[in-house]
Write a protein that holds these residues in place. Structure first.
Motif, PDB file in Angstrom:
ATOM      1  N   VAL A 535       0.855  -1.172   0.000  1.00  0.00           N
ATOM      2  CA  VAL A 535       0.000   0.000   0.000  1.00  0.00           C
ATOM      3  C   VAL A 535       0.896   1.228   0.000  1.00  0.00           C
ATOM      4  CG1 VAL A 535      -0.191   0.176   2.510  1.00  0.00           C
ATOM      5  CG2 VAL A 535      -2.039   1.055   1.084  1.00  0.00           C
ATOM      6  N   PHE A 536       0.428   2.301  -0.629  1.00  0.00           N
ATOM      7  CA  PHE A 536       1.216   3.528  -0.708  1.00  0.00           C
ATOM      8  C   PHE A 536       1.530   4.045   0.690  1.00  0.00           C
ATOM      9  CE2 PHE A 536       1.105   8.217  -0.651  1.00  0.00           C
ATOM     10  CZ  PHE A 536       2.248   8.481  -1.398  1.00  0.00           C
ATOM     11  N   ASP A 537       2.799   4.430   0.916  1.00  0.00           N
ATOM     12  CA  ASP A 537       3.219   4.934   2.224  1.00  0.00           C
ATOM     13  C   ASP A 537       3.384   6.448   2.204  1.00  0.00           C
ATOM     14  OD1 ASP A 537       4.412   4.286   5.021  1.00  0.00           O
ATOM     15  OD2 ASP A 537       5.960   5.527   4.075  1.00  0.00           O
ATOM     16  N   SER A 538       4.314   6.957   1.388  1.00  0.00           N
ATOM     17  CA  SER A 538       4.575   8.396   1.357  1.00  0.00           C
ATOM     18  C   SER A 538       5.518   8.711   0.208  1.00  0.00           C
ATOM     19  CB  SER A 538       5.200   8.855   2.683  1.00  0.00           C
ATOM     20  OG  SER A 538       6.440   8.182   2.890  1.00  0.00           O
ATOM     21  N   TYR A 539       5.709  10.010  -0.022  1.00  0.00           N
ATOM     22  CA  TYR A 539       6.729  10.471  -0.960  1.00  0.00           C
ATOM     23  C   TYR A 539       8.009  10.755  -0.182  1.00  0.00           C
ATOM     24  CZ  TYR A 539       4.248  10.933  -5.398  1.00  0.00           C
ATOM     25  OH  TYR A 539       3.609  10.667  -6.574  1.00  0.00           O
ATOM     26  N   ARG A 540       9.122  10.250  -0.703  1.00  0.00           N
ATOM     27  CA  ARG A 540      10.424  10.443  -0.065  1.00  0.00           C
ATOM     28  C   ARG A 540      11.435  10.857  -1.132  1.00  0.00           C
ATOM     29  NH1 ARG A 540      11.488   5.160   3.534  1.00  0.00           N
ATOM     30  NH2 ARG A 540      13.242   6.451   4.193  1.00  0.00           N
ATOM     31  N   PRO A 541      12.586  11.435  -0.722  1.00  0.00           N
ATOM     32  CA  PRO A 541      13.590  11.868  -1.712  1.00  0.00           C
ATOM     33  C   PRO A 541      13.945  10.754  -2.685  1.00  0.00           C
ATOM     34  CG  PRO A 541      14.178  12.678   0.457  1.00  0.00           C
ATOM     35  CD  PRO A 541      12.993  11.774   0.659  1.00  0.00           C
ATOM     36  N   LYS A 542      14.054  11.123  -3.950  1.00  0.00           N
ATOM     37  CA  LYS A 542      14.325  10.140  -4.995  1.00  0.00           C
ATOM     38  C   LYS A 542      15.713   9.545  -4.839  1.00  0.00           C
ATOM     39  CE  LYS A 542      14.761   9.587  -9.994  1.00  0.00           C
ATOM     40  NZ  LYS A 542      14.864  10.267 -11.298  1.00  0.00           N
ATOM     41  N   ILE A 543      15.807   8.237  -5.018  1.00  0.00           N
ATOM     42  CA  ILE A 543      17.094   7.540  -4.979  1.00  0.00           C
ATOM     43  C   ILE A 543      17.840   7.824  -6.279  1.00  0.00           C
ATOM     44  CG2 ILE A 543      18.194   5.273  -4.899  1.00  0.00           C
ATOM     45  CD1 ILE A 543      15.890   4.306  -3.207  1.00  0.00           C
ATOM     46  N   LYS A 544      19.071   8.270  -6.171  1.00  0.00           N
ATOM     47  CA  LYS A 544      19.838   8.650  -7.360  1.00  0.00           C
ATOM     48  C   LYS A 544      20.263   7.432  -8.172  1.00  0.00           C
ATOM     49  CE  LYS A 544      21.555  12.955  -5.317  1.00  0.00           C
ATOM     50  NZ  LYS A 544      22.754  13.744  -4.943  1.00  0.00           N
ATOM     51  N   ASP A 545      20.552   6.327  -7.500  1.00  0.00           N
ATOM     52  CA  ASP A 545      21.020   5.140  -8.209  1.00  0.00           C
ATOM     53  C   ASP A 545      19.876   4.512  -9.003  1.00  0.00           C
ATOM     54  OD1 ASP A 545      23.443   5.559  -6.980  1.00  0.00           O
ATOM     55  OD2 ASP A 545      22.977   4.212  -5.299  1.00  0.00           O
ATOM     56  N   GLU A 546      20.265   3.827 -10.066  1.00  0.00           N
ATOM     57  CA  GLU A 546      19.288   3.081 -10.850  1.00  0.00           C
ATOM     58  C   GLU A 546      18.850   1.839 -10.075  1.00  0.00           C
ATOM     59  OE1 GLU A 546      17.731   3.607 -13.737  1.00  0.00           O
ATOM     60  OE2 GLU A 546      18.595   5.617 -13.787  1.00  0.00           O
ATOM     61  N   ILE A 547      17.563   1.516 -10.171  1.00  0.00           N
ATOM     62  CA  ILE A 547      17.040   0.323  -9.516  1.00  0.00           C
ATOM     63  C   ILE A 547      17.060  -0.825 -10.510  1.00  0.00           C
ATOM     64  CG2 ILE A 547      15.004  -0.721  -8.457  1.00  0.00           C
ATOM     65  CD1 ILE A 547      14.301   1.979  -7.331  1.00  0.00           C
ATOM     66  N   GLN A 548      17.658  -1.934 -10.080  1.00  0.00           N
ATOM     67  CA  GLN A 548      17.814  -3.076 -10.981  1.00  0.00           C
ATOM     68  C   GLN A 548      16.457  -3.638 -11.378  1.00  0.00           C
ATOM     69  OE1 GLN A 548      20.333  -6.180  -9.471  1.00  0.00           O
ATOM     70  NE2 GLN A 548      19.519  -7.715 -10.869  1.00  0.00           N
ATOM     71  N   GLY A 549      16.257  -3.772 -12.692  1.00  0.00           N
ATOM     72  CA  GLY A 549      15.032  -4.380 -13.197  1.00  0.00           C
ATOM     73  C   GLY A 549      15.260  -5.860 -13.457  1.00  0.00           C
ATOM     74  N   ARG A 550      14.768  -6.338 -14.573  1.00  0.00           N
ATOM     75  CA  ARG A 550      14.988  -7.746 -14.890  1.00  0.00           C
ATOM     76  C   ARG A 550      16.446  -7.951 -15.306  1.00  0.00           C
ATOM     77  NH1 ARG A 550      11.957  -6.660 -20.212  1.00  0.00           N
ATOM     78  NH2 ARG A 550      13.568  -6.959 -21.790  1.00  0.00           N
ATOM     79  N   ASP A 551      16.959  -9.128 -15.050  1.00  0.00           N
ATOM     80  CA  ASP A 551      18.383  -9.402 -15.291  1.00  0.00           C
ATOM     81  C   ASP A 551      18.621 -10.163 -16.587  1.00  0.00           C
ATOM     82  OD1 ASP A 551      17.161 -11.682 -14.490  1.00  0.00           O
ATOM     83  OD2 ASP A 551      18.625 -12.243 -12.954  1.00  0.00           O
ATOM     84  N   LYS A 552      17.600 -10.343 -17.401  1.00  0.00           N
ATOM     85  CA  LYS A 552      17.756 -11.058 -18.667  1.00  0.00           C
ATOM     86  C   LYS A 552      17.220 -10.208 -19.815  1.00  0.00           C
ATOM     87  CE  LYS A 552      17.494 -15.678 -16.623  1.00  0.00           C
ATOM     88  NZ  LYS A 552      16.779 -16.969 -16.595  1.00  0.00           N
ATOM     89  N   GLY A 553      17.821 -10.382 -20.986  1.00  0.00           N
ATOM     90  CA  GLY A 553      17.384  -9.641 -22.163  1.00  0.00           C
ATOM     91  C   GLY A 553      16.243 -10.334 -22.880  1.00  0.00           C
ATOM     92  N   SER A 554      15.960  -9.860 -24.097  1.00  0.00           N
ATOM     93  CA  SER A 554      14.855 -10.392 -24.885  1.00  0.00           C
ATOM     94  C   SER A 554      15.374 -11.029 -26.167  1.00  0.00           C
ATOM     95  CB  SER A 554      13.868  -9.272 -25.245  1.00  0.00           C
ATOM     96  OG  SER A 554      13.321  -8.677 -24.090  1.00  0.00           O
ATOM     97  N   LEU A 555      14.646 -12.007 -26.662  1.00  0.00           N
ATOM     98  CA  LEU A 555      14.892 -12.563 -27.996  1.00  0.00           C
ATOM     99  C   LEU A 555      14.016 -11.814 -28.982  1.00  0.00           C
ATOM    100  CD1 LEU A 555      14.900 -16.412 -27.195  1.00  0.00           C
ATOM    101  CD2 LEU A 555      16.868 -14.914 -27.510  1.00  0.00           C
ATOM    102  N   LEU A 556      14.606 -11.264 -30.037  1.00  0.00           N
ATOM    103  CA  LEU A 556      13.899 -10.435 -31.004  1.00  0.00           C
ATOM    104  C   LEU A 556      13.797 -11.145 -32.347  1.00  0.00           C
ATOM    105  CD1 LEU A 556      15.702  -7.043 -30.264  1.00  0.00           C
ATOM    106  CD2 LEU A 556      13.688  -8.000 -29.135  1.00  0.00           C
ATOM    107  N   ALA A 557      12.678 -10.929 -33.017  1.00  0.00           N
ATOM    108  CA  ALA A 557      12.495 -11.511 -34.350  1.00  0.00           C
ATOM    109  C   ALA A 557      13.437 -10.832 -35.340  1.00  0.00           C
ATOM    110  CB  ALA A 557      11.047 -11.358 -34.799  1.00  0.00           C
ATOM    111  N   PHE A 558      14.092 -11.640 -36.168  1.00  0.00           N
ATOM    112  CA  PHE A 558      15.086 -11.138 -37.120  1.00  0.00           C
ATOM    113  C   PHE A 558      14.430 -10.521 -38.350  1.00  0.00           C
ATOM    114  CE2 PHE A 558      17.864 -11.983 -40.811  1.00  0.00           C
ATOM    115  CZ  PHE A 558      18.966 -11.219 -40.439  1.00  0.00           C
ATOM    116  N   ALA A 559      13.235 -11.010 -38.721  1.00  0.00           N
ATOM    117  CA  ALA A 559      12.582 -10.531 -39.937  1.00  0.00           C
ATOM    118  C   ALA A 559      11.074 -10.753 -39.835  1.00  0.00           C
ATOM    119  CB  ALA A 559      13.138 -11.257 -41.162  1.00  0.00           C
ATOM    120  N   ASP A 560      10.327 -10.144 -40.762  1.00  0.00           N
ATOM    121  CA  ASP A 560       8.881 -10.339 -40.817  1.00  0.00           C
ATOM    122  C   ASP A 560       8.567 -11.721 -41.390  1.00  0.00           C
ATOM    123  OD1 ASP A 560       9.064  -7.735 -40.129  1.00  0.00           O
ATOM    124  OD2 ASP A 560       8.152  -6.914 -41.942  1.00  0.00           O
ATOM    125  N   GLY A 561       7.403 -12.244 -40.979  1.00  0.00           N
ATOM    126  CA  GLY A 561       6.969 -13.513 -41.545  1.00  0.00           C
ATOM    127  C   GLY A 561       6.232 -14.371 -40.543  1.00  0.00           C
TER     128      GLY A 561
END
Length: 669
Positions: A535-561
């Motif tokens: 549940v929402f608590d409060s607004y606090r000073p923004k953290i300067k560091d980046e927050i780690q998201g997912r640790d894996k990349g994506s597989l992308l389609a090479f071409a249409d079809g």
């Protein structure tokens, strides 16, 4: 069908849902009154035709609680014991959780929209409002509290007060309301009512409740069994003790003026009828109102709108009943005024409105904390399924949603075909996207982001933080703490749950940025055993560091079809796929999860070379792994900052954002 005589009349009960109107013909008690129809001394008819109840005989209550503590099931039991249904067969046809009428509510098992009903008990009319328990729909609770004089606070007999319990109770106490505490699910084998009541009392004290508010009454109930009692060991055979407690513990409406010129009714909800148009739902604070009376809608920031009441209703069981007049304290529904909006005040317009009362303060709700972009689908496969595709259609639908969804905000952006939609959480926004998808819209949805604000005193940027409580078996505690620490969370408390359950309760303060996409990671780390409440608590000073998201990349389609079995067979060695053979893909579309960080293009449309060179054993031991089935919520969680989601009536497709990819290439040059 039953015969109709002079002494036996029929009541036409119209059951109103958010999307459908169902009609039932129910016999009057005088002509057909089995024990099922008239339990608890209740009447299937709220009042005599056209006559409103006395203010001393009215109780307006809201049922509030944390998610999954049994609000709708308890209200369901009250409905079944109040003579709403003709007989047991009609009650069976209505199904379970009658108040959860929306398709998404039934599928997700949660309440999304607040709903009204009214029952009679020994001459008292009890208006009951069922509210959502999820934190993302807290705006519904804040809106409904404006129509109430007291609340039923439901608490699970094992879990006790939870984060959302604190939020909704705080709002009720700030309005000076009394609370009737209902310890629900008392039939659970591990129930601990004394512990729960002590925890509820501590919560009242922490929230600064008055002495009168902390002297609350406690009723023990089992919504599933339809039983209630004043002692956990002795439950009655029905919900009678709960109804008696409501009448005795909740105050009747407070009315300062009863004169017709003093009419004040704050619009707290909107309904729509295909014949009568937009209909307002309001609680009359002062004065009284009559059918065909000249009235006006006033708001401090809007021009005055005048008209006459073409229809006037009060709530009656699951539906509504037309009346000729209604007095202060009653909850009404009316039609005949164009442009009615939540937050308007209904006042009299007799004598040109010279004697009319002042407008009531508009409804104030918590500000949104999360936003995402919703716009026109511009993928290569766009326009194949949807009925509503243009920016004008999407814009009209989004702004129409603002009529009822008070916690939502919609803003124009620099792009003419994209809009910024802000809400109370990720679930709040995805429910809207899912609703539009089912209506036939095709959309392009951006990743959710948090709303930052500037501190007026320090000038620094602040971000929203959430109070998070995780219940998890002891063996997975290390993985949960590691994940929350990676998301820049701060540990507040940790300990074993009372009893022999072997469950650990972990409490953290986590930036909302860190909560985005966390659910799936937590479930993976705990093998699906973690139960998370935030549940929402409060607004606090923004953290300067980046927050780690997912640790894996994506597989992308090479071409249409169209994908082929041969192409998928080679790509599945690189990660987990979302596609099956024959699916249409386009260049840059996300077709799977890479097993390593960083994105990788794979050619899943390639075919076998048409030669006669073959190995005798080739292809015997190979096969295609079943693809991952991604829901809308899972897709939104998966999105990274440079990715977008394509939503169609039958499919979800994720891809790299072409506009951001162009900027990235220019930067490299």
């Amino acid at each position: 069908m039953f015969s109709i005589t002079k002494t036996a009349t029929a009541l036409l009960l119209v059951v109103i849902s958010q999307t459908n109107v169902l009609s039932f013909t129910i016999p009057c008690p005088s002509c057909h009154s089995p024990a099922f129809l008239q339990p608890l001394g209740m009447s299937a008819v709220a009042e005599e035709s056209g006559v409103a109840a006395s203010v001393d005989k009215i109780r307006n209550i809201a049922v509030i609680a944390h998610v999954d503590h049994g609000k709708t099931t308890l209200v369901d039991a009250l409905i079944r014991q109040s003579g709403v249904f003709r007989d047991a067969s009609q009650a069976t046809d209505a199904g379970e959780r009658v108040m959860d009428s929306e398709d998404q509510e039934k599928e997700r098992g949660i309440t999304i929209l607040s709903k009204n009903l009214a029952v009679m008990r020994n001459g008292y009319k009890i208006n009951i409002m069922d509210t959502p328990g999820h934190a993302d729909f807290g705006g519904e609770v804040e809106r409904v509290l404006n129509m109430c004089d007291g609340v039923l606070l439901l608490v699970d007999s094992v879990e006790g007060p939870k984060p959302q319990t604190r939020f909704v109770l705080d709002k009720a106490l700030q309005k000076g309301m009394k609370a009737l505490v209902v310890v629900n699910k008392i039939d659970r084998p591990s129930a601990r009512p004394d512990y729960v009541v002590d925890k509820v009392f501590d919560l009242f004290c922490e929230l600064g409740a008055s002495d009168e508010q902390t002297d609350f009454r406690v009723v023990y109930a089992s919504g599933l069994q339809g039983k209630a009692g004043n002692s956990p060991e002795e439950l009655d055979k029905d919900m009678g003790p709960l109804f008696d407690a409501v009448i005795e513990s909740i105050d009747s409406p407070t009315v300062e003026k009863k004169e017709p010129a003093a009419l004040q009714a704050l619009i707290s909800n909107i309904d729509f009828d295909q014949f009568k148009g937009k209909m307002g739902i309001a609680r009359i604070t002062n004065g009284c109102v009559k059918l065909n009376q000249p009235v006006a809608l006033v708001h401090p920031d809007k021009p005055k709108r005048t008209g006459r009441l073409g229809n006037l209703y009060v709530f009656d069981n699951l539906g509504k009943k037309e009346v000729t007049e209604a007095a202060a304290g009653e909850i009404i529904m009316f039609a005949g005024l164009d442009g009615v909006e939540i937050g308007d005040t209904l006042v009299t317009n007799e004598n040109g409105g010279n004697d009319a009362a002042e407008p009531l303060p508009p409804i104030a709700v918590e500000q949104p904390t999360v936003r995402m972009t919703i716009g026109v689908n511009k993928s290569p496969l766009a326009g194949r399924e949807g009925k509503f595709l243009t920016s004008r259609m999407i814009r009209d639908r989004l702004f129409k949603e603002l009529d009822r969804n008070v916690a939502l905000q919609v803003e124009e952006t620099e792009s003419a075909d994209r809009y910024m939609v802000s809400g109370r959480g990720q679930l709040h926004l995805t429910v809207l996207v899912e609703t539009m998808r089912r209506e036939g819209f095709e959309l392009e949805v951006g990743p959710p982001t948090v709303i930052l604000k500037e501190n007026e005193e320090t000038g620094g940027m602040e971000e929203p933080w959430e109070s998070v409580e995780v219940r998890v078996p002891e063996e997975y505690v290390g993985g949960v703490i590691d994940l929350l620490n990676q998301r820049k969370g701060e540990l507040q408390d940790m300990g074993l749950e009372d009893g022999d359950s072997g469950v650990t309760i972990i409490k953290y303060l986590v930036p909302t940025r860190g909560m985005l996409g966390l659910r799936s990671s937590l479930l993976t780390a705990t093998r699906g055993t973690a139960i998370t409440d935030s549940v929402f608590d409060s607004y606090r000073p923004k953290i300067k560091d980046e927050i780690q998201g997912r640790d894996k990349g994506s597989l992308l389609a090479f071409a249409d079809g169209a994908t082929t079995s041969f192409g998928l067979e080679g790509a599945q060695e690189r990660g987990k796929l979302f596609c099956s053979p024959g699916d249409e893909v386009y260049k840059g579309m996300i077709v799977g999860i890479h097993q390593r960080p960083g994105d990788l293009e794979v050619n899943i449309c390639k075919t076998k070379q048409l030669t006669n060179m073959r190995s005798a054993t080739k292809g015997i031991t190979t096969g295609i792994v079943a693809p991952i089935d991604m829901s809308l919520d899972a897709c939104v969680e998966y999105l990274a900052a440079d990715e977008i989601l394509e939503v169609t009536p039958s499919l979800f497709r994720m891809s790299k954002n072409p506009s951001m990819a162009g900027k990235k290439n220019k930067g490299k040059k």
